[in-house]
Design a protein around this motif. Sequence first.
Motif, PDB file in Angstrom:
ATOM      1  N   VAL A  28       0.857  -1.189   0.000  1.00  0.00           N
ATOM      2  CA  VAL A  28       0.000   0.000   0.000  1.00  0.00           C
ATOM      3  C   VAL A  28       0.892   1.238   0.000  1.00  0.00           C
ATOM      4  O   VAL A  28       1.664   1.465   0.937  1.00  0.00           O
ATOM      5  N   LEU A  29       0.794   2.039  -1.048  1.00  0.00           N
ATOM      6  CA  LEU A  29       1.593   3.253  -1.172  1.00  0.00           C
ATOM      7  C   LEU A  29       0.992   4.383  -0.335  1.00  0.00           C
ATOM      8  O   LEU A  29      -0.204   4.369  -0.021  1.00  0.00           O
ATOM      9  N   PRO A  30       1.792   5.410   0.012  1.00  0.00           N
ATOM     10  CA  PRO A  30       1.306   6.469   0.900  1.00  0.00           C
ATOM     11  C   PRO A  30       0.067   7.201   0.412  1.00  0.00           C
ATOM     12  O   PRO A  30      -0.755   7.620   1.222  1.00  0.00           O
ATOM     13  N   TRP A  43       7.242   1.605  12.485  1.00  0.00           N
ATOM     14  CA  TRP A  43       6.018   0.902  12.907  1.00  0.00           C
ATOM     15  C   TRP A  43       4.867   1.869  13.162  1.00  0.00           C
ATOM     16  O   TRP A  43       3.696   1.496  13.019  1.00  0.00           O
ATOM     17  N   ARG A  44       5.173   3.105  13.516  1.00  0.00           N
ATOM     18  CA  ARG A  44       4.095   4.071  13.799  1.00  0.00           C
ATOM     19  C   ARG A  44       3.192   4.264  12.577  1.00  0.00           C
ATOM     20  O   ARG A  44       2.008   4.535  12.717  1.00  0.00           O
ATOM     21  N   GLY A  45       3.776   4.136  11.390  1.00  0.00           N
ATOM     22  CA  GLY A  45       2.984   4.327  10.176  1.00  0.00           C
ATOM     23  C   GLY A  45       2.086   3.165   9.824  1.00  0.00           C
ATOM     24  O   GLY A  45       1.363   3.220   8.824  1.00  0.00           O
ATOM     25  N   THR A  46       2.090   2.096  10.636  1.00  0.00           N
ATOM     26  CA  THR A  46       1.256   0.921  10.363  1.00  0.00           C
ATOM     27  C   THR A  46       0.049   0.855  11.282  1.00  0.00           C
ATOM     28  O   THR A  46      -0.706  -0.119  11.230  1.00  0.00           O
ATOM     29  N   SER A  76       6.477   2.420   2.001  1.00  0.00           N
ATOM     30  CA  SER A  76       5.105   1.934   1.867  1.00  0.00           C
ATOM     31  C   SER A  76       4.816   1.046   3.064  1.00  0.00           C
ATOM     32  O   SER A  76       5.677   0.862   3.937  1.00  0.00           O
ATOM     33  N   ILE A  77       3.613   0.511   3.134  1.00  0.00           N
ATOM     34  CA  ILE A  77       3.266  -0.461   4.168  1.00  0.00           C
ATOM     35  C   ILE A  77       2.555  -1.637   3.493  1.00  0.00           C
ATOM     36  O   ILE A  77       2.082  -1.521   2.359  1.00  0.00           O
TER      37      ILE A  77
END
Length: 492
Positions: A101-103, A142-145, A323-324
Amino acid sequence: MPFNGVAPDSPGAAGRASDVFFRYPASPARAISAIPGDGKPFTALTIADVAPPALGANQFWQQVNERIGSPYQPSFAPGADYPAKFATVSAGGAMPDFFTVLPDTPSQTELFAATALDLSEYLAGDAIKDYPSLANIPTESWRGTVFNGRIYALPITRGIQNTWVMYGRKDLLAAAGITADPKDFADFEAQLKALTDPSRNRWALASIPLDYVRQMLGIPNRWSAEGGTLTSALSHAAQQEALEATRKIVEAGYINPDAATSPNERQKTWLLAGSSAFGWFTLSAWPTLKTEGSGAYDARGTTVPGFADGDVGRAWLGDPNHSIVGIAKANKDRVKTILKMADWLATPFGTEEYLFRNYGVEGVHYTMADGTPTPIAEKSPERSLGLAYLSAPPRVNFAPLKEVLLANQKFEFAVTANAVGNAATGLYSNTQSRRGVALDTAIKNLELDIVLGRKPVSAWEAGVQTYLNNGGKAIAAELQKAADANHRTSGS
């Protein structure tokens, strides 16, 4: 939980500089002894910028299947085409086991809630110790997940490598008598003048330096948090000064006249060819900045000065993630196996697994000499299977170029010494997800119109008000709500 299996030749520091390695360790050990897969296929939707050969004839793919213990069934798209492919697949409802998944992917909260497993019970707190390679990924990634206080994805970490900096051609600067970084904006202007000679097809800048000037003026990195309140940098008092200063540079003719309409990669070719002396690229770009023909690394980073006496320039740290990656809900009964696969994919530099994933099989995909793996060109496309966008370890700088790597690391430490992050990193706004691209594009177009002289600097204030009215205020409110929830969760 940092991986301590291999000591770097020159240690970096999280958020400051990358670890440096001059050669790959001899006889690297496997970090994971057990085969992670369960024999059942695993699917993925991911990025592959080079189309690999047909999988049936792909020796690297065959080795991946053997080492993971489950057949890998990927679906690819190049980076530029990936958003369209992702939209088509996600519209169908059923997602593959791994999906990148892109930003800028819209409505991510709803997307993950509808299609992805909540991974919190497997990865939060001490639970992640079952997956030591994932535990090695830095906290900021990890904060972005996290969505609504729960872990819904795996990060594809980049650390500081996403940070944009000004590069300068050392040879061209030296030829113009420039031996030091600019000490303020006026000095920067003087350097640009000395480096520009249109009669020789040379302009000082390959890129419009608006963000570099903003950093000189101490404008925040997209969002700041004074007293716990998030504020968009678009409203900062120095924005119009930055726009006017950049407009003057454009008007003076110090920038390649095609810069405004040329992609970043073309701007890089101007720097490499010597038709520009300065260019604006990420820290990840330095391995490609070899002078054309000679193969020498003649580009170096340039620090951010204060705009004038008494001012303090501050670089902006990039988003720590590329990305995530979501894990499809259909894997509820298989989640531990899937996470073991992800852990294998995230084994760090220095391990046997990392060497295989990045270079393939020795003698087939690469040759090794004095700790340096050299890809075999005709076999390189086999490795383009998108694995690095499913799960990945922290990045390092690795090359048999001691002086170059140490100089690059020294610059990383210097430019990040007082760098500022985006206070909204790791926070999520649904309005930003749905409308952010359009809003940001409108602002970028206005910036360009102003610095190119098509609109007056005074148009900025009205443009920012339009941004706020069309969704910017909602974005700020949603990010603030997310920040407040994070503070409550952490007990701060």
